[in-house]
Scaffold this motif. Structure first.
Motif, PDB file in Angstrom:
ATOM      1  N   GLY A  44      -1.841   6.812  11.515  1.00  0.00           N
ATOM      2  CA  GLY A  44      -2.081   8.217  11.804  1.00  0.00           C
ATOM      3  C   GLY A  44      -2.444   8.465  13.254  1.00  0.00           C
ATOM      4  N   ALA A  45      -3.316   7.618  13.809  1.00  0.00           N
ATOM      5  CA  ALA A  45      -3.735   7.788  15.201  1.00  0.00           C
ATOM      6  C   ALA A  45      -2.553   7.592  16.152  1.00  0.00           C
ATOM      7  CB  ALA A  45      -4.854   6.818  15.538  1.00  0.00           C
ATOM      8  N   GLN A  46      -1.682   6.636  15.838  1.00  0.00           N
ATOM      9  CA  GLN A  46      -0.479   6.442  16.658  1.00  0.00           C
ATOM     10  C   GLN A  46       0.400   7.684  16.622  1.00  0.00           C
ATOM     11  OE1 GLN A  46       1.760   2.745  16.227  1.00  0.00           O
ATOM     12  NE2 GLN A  46      -0.031   1.743  15.328  1.00  0.00           N
ATOM     13  N   VAL A  83      -9.743  19.522  14.987  1.00  0.00           N
ATOM     14  CA  VAL A  83      -8.555  19.599  14.141  1.00  0.00           C
ATOM     15  C   VAL A  83      -8.455  18.337  13.310  1.00  0.00           C
ATOM     16  CG1 VAL A  83      -6.054  19.900  14.056  1.00  0.00           C
ATOM     17  CG2 VAL A  83      -7.364  20.984  15.889  1.00  0.00           C
ATOM     18  N   HIS A  84      -8.277  18.480  12.005  1.00  0.00           N
ATOM     19  CA  HIS A  84      -8.012  17.354  11.120  1.00  0.00           C
ATOM     20  C   HIS A  84      -6.507  17.313  10.858  1.00  0.00           C
ATOM     21  CE1 HIS A  84     -12.284  16.754   9.256  1.00  0.00           C
ATOM     22  NE2 HIS A  84     -12.198  16.388  10.519  1.00  0.00           N
ATOM     23  N   VAL A  85      -5.894  16.189  11.246  1.00  0.00           N
ATOM     24  CA  VAL A  85      -4.462  16.005  11.025  1.00  0.00           C
ATOM     25  C   VAL A  85      -4.294  14.992   9.898  1.00  0.00           C
ATOM     26  CG1 VAL A  85      -2.240  15.420  12.064  1.00  0.00           C
ATOM     27  CG2 VAL A  85      -4.035  16.447  13.475  1.00  0.00           C
ATOM     28  N   MET A  86      -3.503  15.341   8.873  1.00  0.00           N
ATOM     29  CA  MET A  86      -3.377  14.503   7.679  1.00  0.00           C
ATOM     30  C   MET A  86      -2.067  13.717   7.679  1.00  0.00           C
ATOM     31  SD  MET A  86      -5.583  17.045   7.053  1.00  0.00           S
ATOM     32  CE  MET A  86      -4.752  18.520   6.482  1.00  0.00           C
ATOM     33  N   PHE A  87      -2.217  12.420   7.386  1.00  0.00           N
ATOM     34  CA  PHE A  87      -1.064  11.544   7.167  1.00  0.00           C
ATOM     35  C   PHE A  87      -1.328  10.774   5.878  1.00  0.00           C
ATOM     36  CE2 PHE A  87      -1.129  12.226  11.720  1.00  0.00           C
ATOM     37  CZ  PHE A  87       0.203  12.480  12.020  1.00  0.00           C
ATOM     38  N   GLY A  88      -0.828  11.285   4.769  1.00  0.00           N
ATOM     39  CA  GLY A  88      -1.140  10.680   3.485  1.00  0.00           C
ATOM     40  C   GLY A  88      -2.630  10.803   3.230  1.00  0.00           C
ATOM     41  N   GLU A  89      -3.301   9.674   2.962  1.00  0.00           N
ATOM     42  CA  GLU A  89      -4.739   9.683   2.711  1.00  0.00           C
ATOM     43  C   GLU A  89      -5.552   9.602   3.999  1.00  0.00           C
ATOM     44  OE1 GLU A  89      -5.783   6.631  -0.027  1.00  0.00           O
ATOM     45  OE2 GLU A  89      -4.680   7.516  -1.713  1.00  0.00           O
ATOM     46  N   VAL A 107      -6.988  10.787   7.511  1.00  0.00           N
ATOM     47  CA  VAL A 107      -7.277  12.020   8.250  1.00  0.00           C
ATOM     48  C   VAL A 107      -7.719  11.627   9.657  1.00  0.00           C
ATOM     49  CG1 VAL A 107      -8.708  14.089   8.385  1.00  0.00           C
ATOM     50  CG2 VAL A 107      -7.975  13.238   6.153  1.00  0.00           C
ATOM     51  N   VAL A 108      -7.000  12.106  10.656  1.00  0.00           N
ATOM     52  CA  VAL A 108      -7.337  11.816  12.049  1.00  0.00           C
ATOM     53  C   VAL A 108      -8.015  13.044  12.639  1.00  0.00           C
ATOM     54  CG1 VAL A 108      -6.455  11.179  14.319  1.00  0.00           C
ATOM     55  CG2 VAL A 108      -5.361  10.272  12.260  1.00  0.00           C
TER      56      VAL A 108
END
Length: 449
Positions: A40-42, A102-108, A110-111
């Protein structure tokens, strides 16, 4: 092939370079590879950079990777505003009031993405009478964002695209040297946010880093500032300590720096009592062990353990005043929770669990008739039983009681019947006798007028 081999052998050693006021440490020196960053961070840093923004993995994740630890999560800092971040990522949401994230979601996964913040100049700062910052929500640039962070080890910016670390405060060297150093004047920074004193203790204990002398020096004089911190923030930091996986070291560091007074009654009183201290340390070690095994830990159970000897003391006091055991326990629980809530805002949602665990302790002594069977059916039995084992291990109650319940849980029906104690546990059973009927002769007496 020979040319490539010679190039590898005779290549120049990796060196840092200076860009503006930042040291830029190349991958060849720090060794943190892009693959060590979460998916997610990438994706967040790649997406923001592709949109023309700066984006870096920041804070504890970079520090932990340099210390060969596995980060709990990965945060990203950028020069994009929350609205701009939201436009880049469809599955995202803006949170917060005082300072929006901002919370960015990638599957489970959260970044958490924050916009660079700036340091507020002293003459413009809004503070209370003790120097605590009341407003800190002004956007800035990368260098300003680094300056407003607390410790040098937390002010490192990792760029996954170049695998370089940007360092404005020599945090890379401090991290490598296992040194926790405050950015700026420590006394001023503690006045701005007294919770930093607790963070210094927690990170030092958790990471095995030594507090730099100038960073540690003002803590003893300024510890009274913690009285002015909102209870919710204090609770958040105390929970981080207790659930860090290094709670024993945290408590020891707190005591060493005399920061334990006022946080929890147990730290003021219980740690001065041999049985109480042993019980608390057993509870904390048990919590640390469960966390190391990635087992769930209940904050309510932990608070129940930490406050137990305060409850026990109050319970005994009420009984000496003539109260019966159960009403005395209810009064003791209410007193302790009210006292604690004035210092640390333990959420009310934990009250019911704590009270059940405490009340069930009284029932473990009852091993006759149907009482043990009814106790086994209680929803909180397992938590209460684990609590009982801590009491046994600390010497508060006889080990035999814990062993009895350990066997009773697994025993066959026949064995359980054998294990039950006689009604009254050896005491003469008292029964309420029904009044005798008057003899028939009495019926001949004439009724009064």
């Amino acid at each position: 092939m020979i040319k490539k081999f010679l190039k590898r052998v005779f290549r120049k050693p990796a060196r840092t370079k200076t860009v503006g006021n930042a040291q830029v440490i190349p991958f060849g020196l720090h060794g943190v590879a892009r693959e060590q960053i979460s998916y997610g961070a990438q994706k967040v840093t790649d997406g923001l950079q592709a949109a023309g923004y700066q984006a870096y993995v920041v804070g504890g994740a970079v520090r932990d990777l340099l210390l060969d630890r596995i980060p709990k999560d990965f945060d990203v800092a950028t020069d994009a505003t929350p609205e701009e971040v939201r436009r880049v990522f469809r599955r995202s949401r803006i949170i917060g009031r005082r300072f929006r994230l901002v919370h960015v979601m990638f599957g489970e996964e959260v970044v958490e993405v924050s916009t660079f913040r700036s340091m507020i100049e002293a003459e413009d700062a809004e503070t209370d009478e003790h120097g605590r910052l009341l407003r800190d929500n002004q956007f800035g640039d990368q260098e300003q964002d680094a300056a407003r962070r607390d410790f040098t080890a937390n002010a490192l910016f990792y760029d996954p695209s170049t695998q370089e670390i940007h360092d404005f405060h020599r945090g890379y060297d401090d991290t490598r040297n296992q040194l926790l150093r405050m950015i700026g004047d420590p006394a001023t920074r503690y006045r701005e946010d007294p919770v930093r004193m607790l963070r210094a203790v927690r990170l030092s204990a958790k990471l095995g880093m030594k507090l730099e002398p100038a960073t540690a020096a003002p803590i003893g004089k300024l510890k009274g500032l913690l009285d002015n911190v909102p209870e919710a923030r204090l609770l958040d930091e105390v929970l981080k300590m207790l659930l860090s996986g290094h709670s024993v070291e945290c408590i020891q560091h707190l005591r060493k720096m005399h920061l334990h007074h006022g946080l929890l009654p147990l730290l003021d009183v219980i740690l001065e009592q041999p049985v109480g201290e042993k019980f608390v340390m057993l509870a904390l070690r048990n919590t640390d062990e469960r966390l190391s095994q990635e087992k769930p830990v209940s904050p309510a159970f932990l608070f129940a353990a930490l406050l137990w000897h305060e409850v026990l003391t109050a319970w005994q006091s009420y009984q000496k005043q003539g109260e019966r055991p159960i009403p005395a326990m209810h009064a003791a629980m209410d007193d302790v929770l009210a006292k604690q809530r004035a210092q640390l805002a333990i959420p009310h949602r934990h009250d019911a669990v704590m009270k059940e665990i405490w009340l069930l302790q009284l029932r473990f002594e009852q091993r006759a008739g149907q009482r043990p069977f009814r106790l086994l059916e209680q929803p909180r039995f397992r938590a209460a039983y684990d609590f009982l084992l801590l009491r046994c291990a600390s010497g508060e109650v006889d080990q035999e009681l814990g062993l009895w319940w350990d066997e009773f849980q697994e025993a066959s029906t026949e064995r359980r019947a054998e294990m039950l104690q006689p009604e009254g546990a050896g005491e003469k059973k008292r029964r309420r006798r029904k009044p005798r009927k008057k003899p028939a002769a009495a019926a001949t007496e004439e009724p009064s007028a």
